[in-house]
Motif scaffolding. Structure first.
Motif, short mmCIF file in Angstrom:
data_model
loop_
_atom_site.label_atom_id
_atom_site.label_comp_id
_atom_site.label_asym_id
_atom_site.label_seq_id
_atom_site.Cartn_x
_atom_site.Cartn_y
_atom_site.Cartn_z
N UNK A 134 -27.91 -43.48 -32.38
CA UNK A 134 -28.04 -43.90 -30.98
C UNK A 134 -27.16 -42.98 -30.14
N UNK A 135 -27.70 -42.44 -29.09
CA UNK A 135 -26.93 -41.60 -28.17
C UNK A 135 -27.06 -42.18 -26.76
N UNK A 136 -26.13 -43.08 -26.36
CA UNK A 136 -26.25 -43.71 -25.05
C UNK A 136 -26.02 -42.75 -23.88
N UNK A 137 -25.20 -41.72 -24.10
CA UNK A 137 -24.98 -40.72 -23.05
C UNK A 137 -24.63 -39.39 -23.72
N UNK A 138 -24.25 -38.40 -22.94
CA UNK A 138 -23.98 -37.08 -23.49
C UNK A 138 -22.68 -37.01 -24.28
N UNK A 154 -23.55 -42.85 -31.70
CA UNK A 154 -23.33 -44.05 -32.50
C UNK A 154 -24.31 -44.03 -33.67
N UNK A 155 -23.80 -44.29 -34.88
CA UNK A 155 -24.64 -44.45 -36.06
C UNK A 155 -24.54 -45.91 -36.47
N UNK A 156 -25.68 -46.59 -36.52
CA UNK A 156 -25.72 -48.02 -36.83
C UNK A 156 -26.37 -48.22 -38.19
N UNK A 157 -25.70 -48.95 -39.08
CA UNK A 157 -26.22 -49.29 -40.40
C UNK A 157 -26.91 -50.64 -40.29
N UNK A 214 -21.14 -50.03 -37.59
CA UNK A 214 -21.51 -48.90 -36.73
C UNK A 214 -20.32 -47.98 -36.59
N UNK A 215 -20.61 -46.70 -36.47
CA UNK A 215 -19.60 -45.68 -36.29
C UNK A 215 -19.87 -44.98 -34.97
N UNK A 216 -18.79 -44.72 -34.24
CA UNK A 216 -18.94 -44.08 -32.93
C UNK A 216 -18.09 -42.82 -32.91
N UNK A 217 -18.62 -41.80 -32.28
CA UNK A 217 -17.89 -40.55 -32.11
C UNK A 217 -17.99 -40.15 -30.64
N UNK A 218 -16.82 -39.94 -30.04
CA UNK A 218 -16.77 -39.50 -28.66
C UNK A 218 -16.57 -37.99 -28.64
#
Length: 86
Positions: free
Chosen positions: A46-50, A54-57, A63-67
């Protein structure tokens, strides 16, 4: 008679090669079908913005998020609680 025996052995060898290749192809296709039945589309990207990824299992709900800052190098992944927790 030696010529007939040689012809028979070549035909037998070809038959053995055909049968063994058929067995191998059947085992490979059944293994691929089993893997797709176990976990089809388990993870969702999932890419909510630029700046966020987010990777959701779907199986465990993790879920893992990377900024990612624009024009900067990579940052660390952070494991977060699922937004769909009960």
């Amino acid at each position: 008679m030696n010529k007939n025996l040689m012809s028979f052995s070549i035909i037998f060898l070809g038959f053995c090669i055909l049968i063994s290749s058929w067995f191998i192809s059947q085992s490979l296709t059944s293994e691929q079908v089993d893997k797709t039945k176990q976990e089809p589309f388990r993870y969702e990207l999932i890419s909510p913005n630029d700046s966020n990824i987010i990777i959701f299992d779907k199986q465990s709900g993790a879920c893992w998020r990377k900024y990612m800052e624009p024009n900067e190098g990579p940052t660390d992944w952070e494991k977060q609680t699922s937004p769909i927790t009960k």
